[in-house]
Design a protein around this motif. Structure first.
Motif, PDB file in Angstrom:
ATOM      1  N   PRO A 212       0.837  -1.203   0.000  1.00 29.79           N
ATOM      2  CA  PRO A 212       0.000   0.000   0.000  1.00 29.79           C
ATOM      3  C   PRO A 212       0.869   1.250   0.000  1.00 29.79           C
ATOM      4  N   PRO A 213       0.322   2.382  -0.441  1.00 34.28           N
ATOM      5  CA  PRO A 213       1.122   3.602  -0.537  1.00 34.28           C
ATOM      6  C   PRO A 213       1.409   4.229   0.820  1.00 34.28           C
ATOM      7  N   ASP A 214       2.457   5.027   0.862  1.00 32.89           N
ATOM      8  CA  ASP A 214       2.790   5.810   2.043  1.00 32.89           C
ATOM      9  C   ASP A 214       1.806   6.968   2.119  1.00 32.89           C
ATOM     10  N   LEU A 215       1.079   7.062   3.229  1.00 34.87           N
ATOM     11  CA  LEU A 215       0.069   8.114   3.349  1.00 34.87           C
ATOM     12  C   LEU A 215       0.675   9.507   3.232  1.00 34.87           C
ATOM     13  N   ASP A 216       1.923   9.666   3.669  1.00 28.82           N
ATOM     14  CA  ASP A 216       2.559  10.984   3.621  1.00 28.82           C
ATOM     15  C   ASP A 216       2.865  11.417   2.193  1.00 28.82           C
ATOM     16  N   ARG A 217       2.840  10.453   1.246  1.00 32.60           N
ATOM     17  CA  ARG A 217       3.186  10.781  -0.135  1.00 32.60           C
ATOM     18  C   ARG A 217       1.969  10.814  -1.047  1.00 32.60           C
ATOM     19  N   LEU A 218       0.787  10.616  -0.511  1.00 35.07           N
ATOM     20  CA  LEU A 218      -0.411  10.665  -1.334  1.00 35.07           C
ATOM     21  C   LEU A 218      -0.679  12.092  -1.804  1.00 35.07           C
ATOM     22  N   GLU A 219      -1.108  12.235  -3.046  1.00 28.07           N
ATOM     23  CA  GLU A 219      -1.488  13.539  -3.559  1.00 28.07           C
ATOM     24  C   GLU A 219      -2.831  13.963  -2.955  1.00 28.07           C
ATOM     25  N   ASP A 220      -2.994  15.264  -2.784  1.00 30.34           N
ATOM     26  CA  ASP A 220      -4.235  15.777  -2.178  1.00 30.34           C
ATOM     27  C   ASP A 220      -5.464  15.412  -3.001  1.00 30.34           C
ATOM     28  N   ASP A 221      -5.275  15.300  -4.318  1.00 32.27           N
ATOM     29  CA  ASP A 221      -6.412  15.005  -5.184  1.00 32.27           C
ATOM     30  C   ASP A 221      -6.533  13.515  -5.515  1.00 32.27           C
ATOM     31  N   ASP A 222      -5.795  12.663  -4.810  1.00 28.06           N
ATOM     32  CA  ASP A 222      -5.893  11.219  -5.040  1.00 28.06           C
ATOM     33  C   ASP A 222      -7.333  10.782  -4.783  1.00 28.06           C
ATOM     34  N   PRO A 223      -7.991  10.173  -5.776  1.00 27.89           N
ATOM     35  CA  PRO A 223      -9.404   9.801  -5.604  1.00 27.89           C
ATOM     36  C   PRO A 223      -9.631   8.756  -4.529  1.00 27.89           C
ATOM     37  N   LEU A 224      -8.569   8.034  -4.136  1.00 30.48           N
ATOM     38  CA  LEU A 224      -8.721   6.997  -3.117  1.00 30.48           C
ATOM     39  C   LEU A 224      -7.987   7.334  -1.821  1.00 30.48           C
ATOM     40  N   ALA A 225      -7.713   8.626  -1.615  1.00 32.69           N
ATOM     41  CA  ALA A 225      -7.006   9.034  -0.397  1.00 32.69           C
ATOM     42  C   ALA A 225      -7.784   8.616   0.848  1.00 32.69           C
ATOM     43  N   GLY A 226      -9.105   8.756   0.798  1.00 36.06           N
ATOM     44  CA  GLY A 226      -9.935   8.369   1.944  1.00 36.06           C
ATOM     45  C   GLY A 226      -9.846   6.885   2.228  1.00 36.06           C
ATOM     46  N   TYR A 227      -9.873   6.085   1.166  1.00 33.18           N
ATOM     47  CA  TYR A 227      -9.793   4.639   1.362  1.00 33.18           C
ATOM     48  C   TYR A 227      -8.450   4.230   1.941  1.00 33.18           C
ATOM     49  N   TRP A 228      -7.349   4.815   1.429  1.00 35.59           N
ATOM     50  CA  TRP A 228      -6.041   4.433   1.934  1.00 35.59           C
ATOM     51  C   TRP A 228      -5.843   4.854   3.386  1.00 35.59           C
ATOM     52  N   THR A 229      -6.424   5.979   3.789  1.00 29.82           N
ATOM     53  CA  THR A 229      -6.393   6.376   5.199  1.00 29.82           C
ATOM     54  C   THR A 229      -7.131   5.335   6.035  1.00 29.82           C
ATOM     55  N   PHE A 230      -8.278   4.909   5.550  1.00 29.01           N
ATOM     56  CA  PHE A 230      -9.058   3.865   6.222  1.00 29.01           C
ATOM     57  C   PHE A 230      -8.277   2.552   6.250  1.00 29.01           C
ATOM     58  N   TYR A 231      -7.677   2.182   5.124  1.00 24.82           N
ATOM     59  CA  TYR A 231      -6.907   0.935   5.019  1.00 24.82           C
ATOM     60  C   TYR A 231      -5.808   0.893   6.074  1.00 24.82           C
ATOM     61  N   ARG A 232      -5.028   1.963   6.178  1.00 22.87           N
ATOM     62  CA  ARG A 232      -3.931   2.002   7.136  1.00 22.87           C
ATOM     63  C   ARG A 232      -4.441   1.962   8.576  1.00 22.87           C
ATOM     64  N   ALA A 233      -5.547   2.633   8.842  1.00 26.92           N
ATOM     65  CA  ALA A 233      -6.111   2.603  10.189  1.00 26.92           C
ATOM     66  C   ALA A 233      -6.579   1.195  10.551  1.00 26.92           C
ATOM     67  N   VAL A 234      -7.160   0.494   9.584  1.00 28.04           N
ATOM     68  CA  VAL A 234      -7.590  -0.890   9.812  1.00 28.04           C
ATOM     69  C   VAL A 234      -6.374  -1.786  10.056  1.00 28.04           C
ATOM     70  N   ALA A 235      -5.326  -1.639   9.246  1.00 24.90           N
ATOM     71  CA  ALA A 235      -4.124  -2.457   9.401  1.00 24.90           C
ATOM     72  C   ALA A 235      -3.494  -2.253  10.776  1.00 24.90           C
ATOM     73  N   THR A 236      -3.455  -1.005  11.227  1.00 23.36           N
ATOM     74  CA  THR A 236      -2.901  -0.704  12.551  1.00 23.36           C
ATOM     75  C   THR A 236      -3.729  -1.355  13.643  1.00 23.36           C
ATOM     76  N   ALA A 237      -5.052  -1.271  13.511  1.00 17.30           N
ATOM     77  CA  ALA A 237      -5.937  -1.865  14.521  1.00 17.30           C
ATOM     78  C   ALA A 237      -5.862  -3.387  14.508  1.00 17.30           C
ATOM     79  N   GLN A 238      -5.763  -3.978  13.331  1.00 15.87           N
ATOM     80  CA  GLN A 238      -5.658  -5.436  13.237  1.00 15.87           C
ATOM     81  C   GLN A 238      -4.365  -5.938  13.878  1.00 15.87           C
ATOM     82  N   LEU A 239      -3.269  -5.242  13.631  1.00 11.20           N
ATOM     83  CA  LEU A 239      -2.003  -5.636  14.236  1.00 11.20           C
ATOM     84  C   LEU A 239      -2.049  -5.477  15.751  1.00 11.20           C
TER      85      LEU A 239
END
Length: 258
Positions: free
Chosen positions: A18-45
């Protein structure tokens, strides 16, 4: 899953990771999903980590080693090159663990698709089993075949697609020349079973779809924690559920005591 007509797939800018959240472009259409993805991964771990201080090997190359160390565990991380962190780091190949003795680890973390980048995955998983103590556990994440098929189709690699149903191993070439290995759930199950690891569970990283996550977070950015709780509380039975869910598969297994 929709992929752009050129360049890297929208859902996975870096093959197998998955991409580094700090490097996502502001207009990335899936920025919200990747923020959610990383939060889920952190919680699962956080849910998966041992409750007592343990010796943990991390092969992932992401943020999981730092998270485990912050939780009070002694972490040995295999890295391609040294990076910032208070835990022990060893520069090496995550697929070759000869420097570790048998049964020396309480747990192994193989997150962020590292096993999809180790193409001889059977050998790497066998090494993981070797270094685990009896009763030790492994958490792994691999690319799903759903993702692999989408990447092949987007590049019009029809001969590769036609070979998939009869292929025992599915290797996927990416537009940048990277090759990764993709898995069905049954293949993950067989991979772990063959080296004496007993599966605790297998599930997609997220059952909530990218479009749902983006829609909810666009309406209310404060809904992230609620959306993560929904994901974690959603039951999933890999034996009966739709295998087309998710671009990554997450699995936990335990080494059977002698």
């Amino acid at each position: 899953m929709s992929l752009p007509k050129t360049g890297a797939p929208a859902l996975l800018p870096q093959p197998g990771r998955p991409p580094d959240l700090d490097r996502l472009e502001d207009d990335d259409p899936l920025a919200g999903y990747w923020t959610f993805y990383r939060a889920v991964a952190t919680a699962q771990l956080a849910r998966w980590l041992p409750r007592r201080s343990s010796m943990i090997l991390d092969l992932s190359g992401g943020s999981s080693a730092q998270q485990a160390a912050a939780a009070g565990h002694h972490v040995v991380e295999v890295v391609e090159s040294p990076r910032t962190g208070d835990h022990q780091q060893i520069v090496g190949d995550p697929s070759r663990l000869e420097f570790l003795i048998d049964g020396s680890m309480d747990a192994v973390i193989a997150e962020d698709g590292v096993l999809s980048r180790c193409l001889a995955t059977e050998e790497t998983v066998e090494e993981i089993s070797r270094v685990l103590r009896p009763g030790g556990r492994v958490l792994l994440c691999v690319d799903s075949l759903t993702l692999g098929l989408a990447v092949l189709a987007e590049q019009n690699l029809w001969p590769h697609l036609s070979d998939v149903p009869k292929a025992e191993v599915v290797l996927v070439p990416w537009p940048d020349g990277t090759i990764t290995r993709c898995f069905w759930q049954a293949q993950v199950r067989e991979l772990l079973h063959d080296v004496g690891l007993e599966i605790e569970w297998i599930r997609p990283r997220t059952v909530v779809s990218p479009s749902t996550a983006d829609h909810v977070l666009a309406k209310d950015p404060k809904a992230l924690s609620r959306l993560v709780r929904t994901e974690l509380q959603t039951p999933y039975d890999c034996r009966v559920e739709d295998e087309s869910l998710g671009i990554h598969l997450l699995a936990s297994a335990i080494k059977k005591p002698f």
